[in-house]
Design an enzyme around this catalytic site. Structure first.
Site, PDB file in Angstrom:
ATOM      1  N   GLY A  36       0.856  -1.174   0.000  1.00 10.11           N
ATOM      2  CA  GLY A  36       0.000   0.000   0.000  1.00 10.11           C
ATOM      3  C   GLY A  36       0.891   1.221   0.000  1.00 10.11           C
ATOM      4  CE  LYS A 233       6.120  12.051  -5.790  1.00  4.14           C
ATOM      5  NZ  LYS A 233       5.586  11.008  -4.875  1.00  4.14           N
ATOM      6  CG  ASP A 265       4.710   4.366  -2.486  1.00  3.02           C
ATOM      7  OD1 ASP A 265       4.034   5.384  -2.750  1.00  3.02           O
ATOM      8  OD2 ASP A 265       4.347   3.210  -2.769  1.00  3.02           O
TER       9      ASP A 265
END
Length: 312
Positions: A36, A233, A265
């Site tokens: 996740g 990003k 992440d």
């Protein structure tokens, strides 16, 4: 003053995967893990020495307990994981077609994490506990799984949290299938931007959601929400950081890509850990790129702990 801490709010799911393509009439075993976006970030931050509290809801089943045990072993604090009686965690399966392309199937509509903030009393109690943290982090996926009433409670608390000195960090991870409509997603994101101190977003997600013409347009629009620090990003091009009226472009590390899962992440983890340690935005972005460049050279979201790089 003690080490600064961060509460990461989101959902982690059971992951089933197998690298082989499905064949008609075949029976095969699957690999089981968990994943996740927010959990991946929390785990990498903990590995980098961060003081991380993961905030979610799970069931009272064996799979939920297995995940919690694994998170604790990684150094993640789990005091804010709510256990729902007779609940079961969400699940997703990765399926490969004959060419190797990956597809995802989800079973998450009844996950306990979706109901974390549904009860006003328990939500208020949770928010009160989270006030002790200097930072709160959540993503677009976090926002997408909550009911409208839960979002109202969350946004009200985030405003109050900022008033007492807390800093709100938002990763604009956009997953269209989780939203009832594009208009609703835009409305929620714009509300979130206005209560955020630091936004970590991706140019592809922003264009998909707001139809910006280019990256300059994205940065101009995000700046209009009053966000103090923006990190955009930009994939293999690196990232652009806007902070205190200064703009910095930090190139990405050139590597051979194996799997881009968790690239964003892990970048978030490197960037946030560095900023919480008082390092500059340029140094933090370089740290994020360094960690992400290692992660994308491995299969899967979580790399072996002995492959973790030194980022600062």
């Amino acid at each position: 003053m003690g080490k600064q801490s961060i509460a990461v709010i989101g959902e982690c799911m059971i992951e089933l995967s197998n690298s082989a393509a499905l064949a008609e009439g075949s029976i095969r075993s699957m690999n089981m893990s968990f994943g996740g976006d927010t959990l991946n970030c929390a785990l990498y931050m903990a590995r980098l020495g961060g003081n991380v509290d993961y905030v979610t809801a799970l069931g009272d089943d064996d799979l939920s307990q297995w995940m919690i045990s694994a998170w604790k072993a990684e150094g993640i604090h789990c005091d804010s994981v709510k256990i729902e009686q007779d609940g079961l965690p969400a699940l997703y399966m990765i399926v490969n077609d004959p060419s190797g392309e990956r597809f995802f199937h989800y079973w998450r509509n009844n996950s306990p994490a979706r109901r974390l903030l549904d009860n006003p009393t328990t939500a208020a109690s949770l928010f009160n506990r989270l006030n002790k943290h200097q930072y709160v982090f959540l993503s677009g996926v976090t926002l997408a799984i909550y009911s409208d009433q839960a979002l109202d409670r969350l946004f009200q608390w985030l405003g109050e949290y900022r008033e007492i000195g807390g800093r709100v960090v938002f990763d604009g991870n956009f997953r269209p299938r989780l939203w009832s409509s594009l208009d609703r997603a835009r409305e929620v994101y714009e509300t979130m931007y206005r209560v955020s101190d630091l936004v970590l977003s991706t140019n592809d997600d922003e264009r998909a959601l707001f139809s910006d013409l280019d990256d300059s347009s994205i940065l101009l629009r995000l700046s209009g929400y009053g966000i103090g620090e923006i990190v955009l990003k930009q994939g293999e091009l690196g990232c652009t950081v806007v902070n205190s009226n200064e703009t910095h472009h930090i190139p990405a590390n050139a590597v051979t890509v194996v799997d881009t899962t968790s690239a964003g992440d892990s970048f978030n983890a490197g960037y946030l850990t560095s900023r919480m340690n008082g390092l500059s935005v340029k140094t933090a972005a370089e740290a994020g790129h360094r960690l992400a460049s290692v992660v994308i050279q491995h299969k899967g979201a979580i790399i072996p702990i002995d492959a973790m790089p030194v980022i600062n």
